[in-house]
Design an enzyme around this catalytic site. Structure first.
Site, PDB file in Angstrom:
ATOM      1  CE1 TYR A   1      -8.211   1.116  10.428  1.00 14.25           C
ATOM      2  CE2 TYR A   1      -8.166   2.597  12.234  1.00 14.25           C
ATOM      3  CZ  TYR A   1      -7.510   2.077  11.249  1.00 14.25           C
ATOM      4  OH  TYR A   1      -6.477   2.654  10.953  1.00 14.25           O
TER       5      TYR A   1
ATOM      6  CB  THR B   1      -1.643   7.286  -1.282  1.00 12.36           C
ATOM      7  OG1 THR B   1      -1.953   8.452  -0.818  1.00 12.36           O
ATOM      8  CG2 THR B   1      -2.290   6.168  -0.600  1.00 12.36           C
ATOM      9  N   GLY B   2       0.080   8.184   1.067  1.00 15.32           N
ATOM     10  CA  GLY B   2      -0.093   8.423   2.780  1.00 15.32           C
ATOM     11  C   GLY B   2       1.363   8.141   3.183  1.00 15.32           C
ATOM     12  CB  ILE B   3       2.347   6.777   6.688  1.00 18.94           C
ATOM     13  CG1 ILE B   3       1.491   5.368   6.596  1.00 18.94           C
ATOM     14  CG2 ILE B   3       1.702   7.711   7.389  1.00 18.94           C
ATOM     15  CD1 ILE B   3       1.391   4.783   8.159  1.00 18.94           C
ATOM     16  N   GLY B   4       2.693   5.112   3.498  1.00 21.14           N
ATOM     17  CA  GLY B   4       3.364   4.204   3.027  1.00 21.14           C
ATOM     18  C   GLY B   4       4.163   4.798   1.856  1.00 21.14           C
TER      19      GLY B   4
ATOM     20  CB  SER C   1      -4.338   2.313  14.257  1.00 18.78           C
ATOM     21  OG  SER C   1      -5.207   3.342  14.597  1.00 18.78           O
TER      22      SER C   1
ATOM     23  N   GLY D   1       0.840  -1.227  -0.028  1.00 17.93           N
ATOM     24  CA  GLY D   1      -0.040  -0.047  -0.016  1.00 17.93           C
ATOM     25  C   GLY D   1       0.861   1.243  -0.170  1.00 17.93           C
ATOM     26  CB  ALA D   2       4.377   1.865  -0.865  1.00 13.21           C
TER      27      ALA D   2
END
Length: 295
Positions: free
Chosen positions: A164, A16-19, A138, A13-14
């Site tokens: 979640y 976008t975002g923190i990835g 999280s 999942g890289a």
């Protein structure tokens, strides 16, 4: 971050975002990073941006849909033969209605935990002797009650928030239990977990998750500007976990109740540290995914 030899890194999942920012920083250091993502076009676009900013590293992409065990198996079979770092980063957050993966799992548990459980097990024979596995959890794991194994897929009484929280609790239980089993096997591989605090990422607007609620999708960008740190700051705990933290640990931001700030040791609930619960989840995960670890 310490200077190291080029490592072979796989991060899910890289695009976008923190990835994305984790992959960017590792590539800047000269690592070879594989962006393993569900959407190949988005992965290629992210890889092109990283290459432009990080000429010392190398970046490639691979198709991986964690919500489909057939895709997980296909990727694992084609993955590099020696992996130094595996970062289980991808996730989905709080779809408004109960949704299932291709294999009939509740989407959040199936993607965030079971997909990564299967991926890590299938890649295990390809991990370097001193490889590092970091799984992204999280602060929401605190909201998860003790897992109900009679309703693990939330077929009764679906709650997006509970789903979640359960999946993020499962992430920590898995990471710590994996380290226990690694230690028992006498291996040098290490497994830990990290969380990004409250960071501005696409999780809040994704149509697969929170963005499926149109009101929340509209309000999220406004709330994030006020209450969150940047996605690049949110990547720091992951980098800390990969380069500094030991196995069996949990890392995160250290300021404002772990919502932001420089990375360091993070706090876990007693439930997240329960070895009996972790062992029970491990057994259930093996049965659900059909993946056994070759210790």
């Amino acid at each position: 971050m310490p200077e190291t030899k080029q490592r072979r890194v796989v991060i899910t999942g890289a695009n976008t975002g923190i990835g994305y920012y984790t992959a960017l920083e590792l590539a800047k250091r000269g690592d070879h990073v594989t962006l393993a993502c569900r959407n190949q076009d988005k992965a290629e676009a992210a890889a092109a941006k990283i290459r432009a900013e990080a000429p010392n590293g190398t970046v490639d992409t691979a198709t991986l849909n964690l919500a489909d065990l057939a895709s997980v198996r296909e990727y694992a079979a084609s993955a590099p033969e020696s992996i130094d770092v595996l970062i289980n980063n991808a996730g989905v957050m709080m779809p408004s209605s109960r949704t299932e993966t291709a294999d009939g799992f509740e989407l959040q548990l199936g993607t965030n935990h079971l997909g990564h459980f299967a991926l890590t097990g299938l890649l295990f024979p390809k991990l370097a002797d001193d490889a590092k596995i970091t799984t992204i959890a999280s602060v929401a794991h605190r909201q998860g009650p003790k897992l109900d194994f009679d309703n693990l897929q939330l077929e009764r009484g679906y709650s997006a928030q509970r789903g979640y929280a359960n999946s993020k609790l499962a992430n920590i239980l898995f990471a710590l239990e994996l380290q226990r089993r690694i230690d028992k096997a006498g291996l040098k591989i290490t497994s830990n977990a990290a969380h990004p605090g409250i960071s501005a990422t696409d999780l809040y607007s994704s149509p697969d998750g929170l963005g499926s609620n149109k009101i929340l999708a509209t309000l999220a960008p406004i709330m994030l500007k006020v209450a969150s740190q940047s996605a690049s700051a949110g990547a720091r705990p992951t980098l800390y976990a990969v380069d500094v933290a030991d196995g069996g640990t949990y890392s995160g931001p250290t300021s404002l109740f772990e919502t932001r700030g420089k990375p360091g040791p993070a706090s876990m609930t007693k439930t997240a540290q329960d070895p009996a619960l972790a062992a029970k989840l491990w057994d259930a995960s093996e049965k659900l995914t059909g993946v056994d670890y070759p210790f």
